[in-house]
Design a protein around this motif. Sequence first.
Motif, PDB file in Angstrom:
ATOM      1  N   ILE A 137      45.923  28.009  38.963  1.00 36.83           N
ATOM      2  CA  ILE A 137      46.543  28.435  37.699  1.00 36.83           C
ATOM      3  C   ILE A 137      46.917  29.911  37.774  1.00 36.83           C
ATOM      4  N   LEU A 138      46.008  30.707  38.313  1.00 37.39           N
ATOM      5  CA  LEU A 138      46.307  32.139  38.477  1.00 37.39           C
ATOM      6  C   LEU A 138      47.507  32.334  39.389  1.00 37.39           C
ATOM      7  N   TRP A 139      47.541  31.564  40.491  1.00 44.54           N
ATOM      8  CA  TRP A 139      48.656  31.693  41.448  1.00 44.54           C
ATOM      9  C   TRP A 139      49.977  31.378  40.763  1.00 44.54           C
ATOM     10  N   VAL A 140      50.009  30.294  40.020  1.00 44.31           N
ATOM     11  CA  VAL A 140      51.246  29.894  39.345  1.00 44.31           C
ATOM     12  C   VAL A 140      51.695  30.967  38.357  1.00 44.31           C
ATOM     13  N   LYS A 141      50.748  31.593  37.697  1.00 45.72           N
ATOM     14  CA  LYS A 141      51.075  32.560  36.663  1.00 45.72           C
ATOM     15  C   LYS A 141      51.635  33.874  37.221  1.00 45.72           C
ATOM     16  N   VAL A 142      51.065  34.381  38.289  1.00 45.41           N
ATOM     17  CA  VAL A 142      51.390  35.769  38.661  1.00 45.41           C
ATOM     18  C   VAL A 142      51.831  35.980  40.101  1.00 45.41           C
ATOM     19  N   CYS A 143      51.676  35.014  40.998  1.00 48.61           N
ATOM     20  CA  CYS A 143      51.986  35.261  42.406  1.00 48.61           C
ATOM     21  C   CYS A 143      53.467  35.053  42.697  1.00 48.61           C
ATOM     22  N   ASN A 144      54.013  35.973  43.434  1.00 50.40           N
ATOM     23  CA  ASN A 144      55.412  35.913  43.861  1.00 50.40           C
ATOM     24  C   ASN A 144      55.455  35.332  45.266  1.00 50.40           C
ATOM     25  N   PRO A 145      56.082  34.163  45.466  1.00 51.34           N
ATOM     26  CA  PRO A 145      56.098  33.540  46.802  1.00 51.34           C
ATOM     27  C   PRO A 145      56.827  34.363  47.847  1.00 51.34           C
ATOM     28  N   GLU A 146      57.608  35.360  47.409  1.00 51.39           N
ATOM     29  CA  GLU A 146      58.324  36.199  48.361  1.00 51.39           C
ATOM     30  C   GLU A 146      57.490  37.378  48.838  1.00 51.39           C
ATOM     31  N   LYS A 147      56.268  37.519  48.254  1.00 54.13           N
ATOM     32  CA  LYS A 147      55.386  38.605  48.666  1.00 54.13           C
ATOM     33  C   LYS A 147      54.161  38.044  49.373  1.00 54.13           C
ATOM     34  N   ASP A 148      53.370  38.917  49.979  1.00 49.40           N
ATOM     35  CA  ASP A 148      52.265  38.474  50.821  1.00 49.40           C
ATOM     36  C   ASP A 148      51.024  38.139  49.994  1.00 49.40           C
ATOM     37  N   ALA A 149      50.002  37.603  50.702  1.00 52.74           N
ATOM     38  CA  ALA A 149      48.769  37.180  50.038  1.00 52.74           C
ATOM     39  C   ALA A 149      48.026  38.355  49.421  1.00 52.74           C
ATOM     40  N   LYS A 150      48.141  39.508  50.017  1.00 59.73           N
ATOM     41  CA  LYS A 150      47.454  40.687  49.481  1.00 59.73           C
ATOM     42  C   LYS A 150      47.975  41.024  48.088  1.00 59.73           C
ATOM     43  N   ASP A 151      49.283  40.968  47.920  1.00 58.10           N
ATOM     44  CA  ASP A 151      49.866  41.235  46.608  1.00 58.10           C
ATOM     45  C   ASP A 151      49.453  40.153  45.614  1.00 58.10           C
ATOM     46  N   CYS A 152      49.404  38.892  46.082  1.00 59.56           N
ATOM     47  CA  CYS A 152      49.000  37.783  45.214  1.00 59.56           C
ATOM     48  C   CYS A 152      47.579  37.981  44.715  1.00 59.56           C
ATOM     49  N   ASN A 153      46.667  38.338  45.613  1.00 62.62           N
ATOM     50  CA  ASN A 153      45.275  38.553  45.217  1.00 62.62           C
ATOM     51  C   ASN A 153      45.142  39.708  44.233  1.00 62.62           C
ATOM     52  N   ARG A 154      45.956  40.737  44.420  1.00 59.84           N
ATOM     53  CA  ARG A 154      45.915  41.883  43.502  1.00 59.84           C
ATOM     54  C   ARG A 154      46.390  41.482  42.111  1.00 59.84           C
ATOM     55  N   GLN A 155      47.423  40.659  42.060  1.00 62.74           N
ATOM     56  CA  GLN A 155      47.928  40.206  40.767  1.00 62.74           C
ATOM     57  C   GLN A 155      46.946  39.256  40.080  1.00 62.74           C
ATOM     58  N   LYS A 156      46.318  38.373  40.854  1.00 70.19           N
ATOM     59  CA  LYS A 156      45.340  37.444  40.274  1.00 70.19           C
ATOM     60  C   LYS A 156      44.130  38.184  39.724  1.00 70.19           C
ATOM     61  N   ALA A 157      43.748  39.262  40.386  1.00 75.76           N
ATOM     62  CA  ALA A 157      42.581  40.023  39.933  1.00 75.76           C
ATOM     63  C   ALA A 157      42.786  40.617  38.541  1.00 75.76           C
TER      64      ALA A 157
END
Length: 619
Positions: A412-432
């Motif tokens: 759910i967090l991934w769907v809400k804030v993660c950008n598939p064009e960016k890396d996992a590090k950015d995704c984890n920062r946004q989920k936090a």
Amino acid sequence: MLLSAAAQQLRLTDTPEGLSLRTIRQDIQTLHVELQRNVEKLWQVDLLPYKNEKEVTRSKEDQEALHRLEAMTVKMNGVLRGCNLNESLFPGPTLSSSIVSVLLHFSEHSVAISGSTVLPELQTLHERLLVAEELGGQVSRDLSCILEQLRNICKAANITHSTSNTTTNTTSTETIRQPGGSDRQMFLLANIYLYMPHLRQHPGSLLPNVVLGKGRLGVSIVIGIPTVKREKQSYLVNTLSSLFYSLTASQWQDLLVIVFVAEAESDYVGHIAETTKKNFPKEVQSGLLEVVSPSEYYYPDFSRLKESFGDSKDRVKWRTKQNLDFSFLMLYAQDKGTYYVQLEDDVIAKAGYYNDMKTFTTQEASKEWLFLEFSKLGCIGKMFRTRDLPMIVEFFLMFHRDKPIDWLLDHILWVKVCNPEKDAKDCNRQKALLKKRYKPSLFQHVGLHSSLPGKLQHLKDKDFGKQTLYQAHNNPAAELSSSLKHYQQHSLERAYKGEDFFWALTPTKDDYILFTFPQPIYMSGYLFRSGNIETSGDKFHNTSVEVLPSNMSAQGKLLTGSSSAYKQSDKGFIIVGAFENGLAEDEIEEALQPISAVRLVVQSDADVWALLSEILIKV
């Protein structure tokens, strides 16, 4: 028969509870059009050819009948005796006036034609229209039955339930009065029948069975605990004991704990209810604690699940059922308070957890987050705003066959804030940013035997730290004495100084603990807490709290009169309170001041040891 096709369409569906009112209206409109078309066909086929009357009729009676038929057909406009014929013949879809006229005329008027000159076409038309009338009545009855069932089953769909701007999903609840007098709520989640189609077969499958409960609403925090039948050991009583242990009187009123017995076996549900009521009677009576279970039809057929991620068939079933358990519990809890905390039935809470959660929640209330974490393990200690629960539950149900609950929550967090064009590090920062972690953890996993048969669970939250077994206070100087024998180093003196807890062997009637002050003090109140998080059963029961006023004349005035709230004890002491559920807490009136001594007196023999984890003399 030309009308049979239209009439047959009335059998709308084998599962009327699954229909929406929009579908019914569409079907009604389709029936109307089809029925009108077929009746018009009948008219075209069976109507007498309008030739010269002499060619058609051979007697005055035949001619009169034909004129009468033509006149009635032309002049009827759908109204008779002040009543609308559509409503009289077909309550439901509105038929055109010409069709109603034909049906009415041939149902109420027989055309008199001499036997020797009966026209076969006219007689056939008469008979077929009588059949049409009968079919139309069946249409009306069937439609009325279907619409009534929809009203009874789907009233909840017309009740709007407000949710946050972050979700477009809504749930509705409908309170149903049972014959026995209890209220049960049926909740409907938008699209729930798409994810769990088997529920259509049993309309009551979304009715929670409230085994114990007072219907408490409007609390700050709701705690949900799903529990299942375990092969080895149950941890539920210890879990509940740790939750109730350190609560104050005001916290009792602002909290709701819901135990969801996630089993369809009625005997086991009854067993859990009896165990809960026996161990926590006051919590149940006050409405603090509820026990609920699902309908026997709630769970689907798990034998059709597909194995995935290398999990066995049993594990896939276990994790799928857990998704459904959490979803049911969240839907049940979502209108009962402001925040919802997910726990499991094999954890313990840290002393003071409620106050810590409330403080942290107030601090984070104005910020944007999906959940707060009070434990780092799985879904334990995850707090959600109840207004977000419908969206979360729908996501869980959408993929309940596919992945475990903790994975879905992260998705759910991934769907809400993660950008598939960016890396996992950015995704984890946004989920936090959408999950806020509180340290130290307030809940610890203690169960060794998992609810998955045969699995040992060694999970421990390293951020939980050591459990606080006593609460220290800076108490006024006093001389201490007791008839109770303490165990090992857990003495009364160390407990009074805030260095340990006092742990005594089994008390008997008239055992006491005495605090004598060198000089009389003005004492505003007191608090004595028995038991602790690890030995929650070692509490003082049937034990009074007594004070010794230094002003003996004031003592006499307080004890005289039938309205006095105090009772005389021996040696000049006055009874001012007693332990209830292991806790004694109250204020001391000005009229009793100053106080020379405080005493705890055991009024009956106990069955277990007694432990004082908190001693507070308020000055």
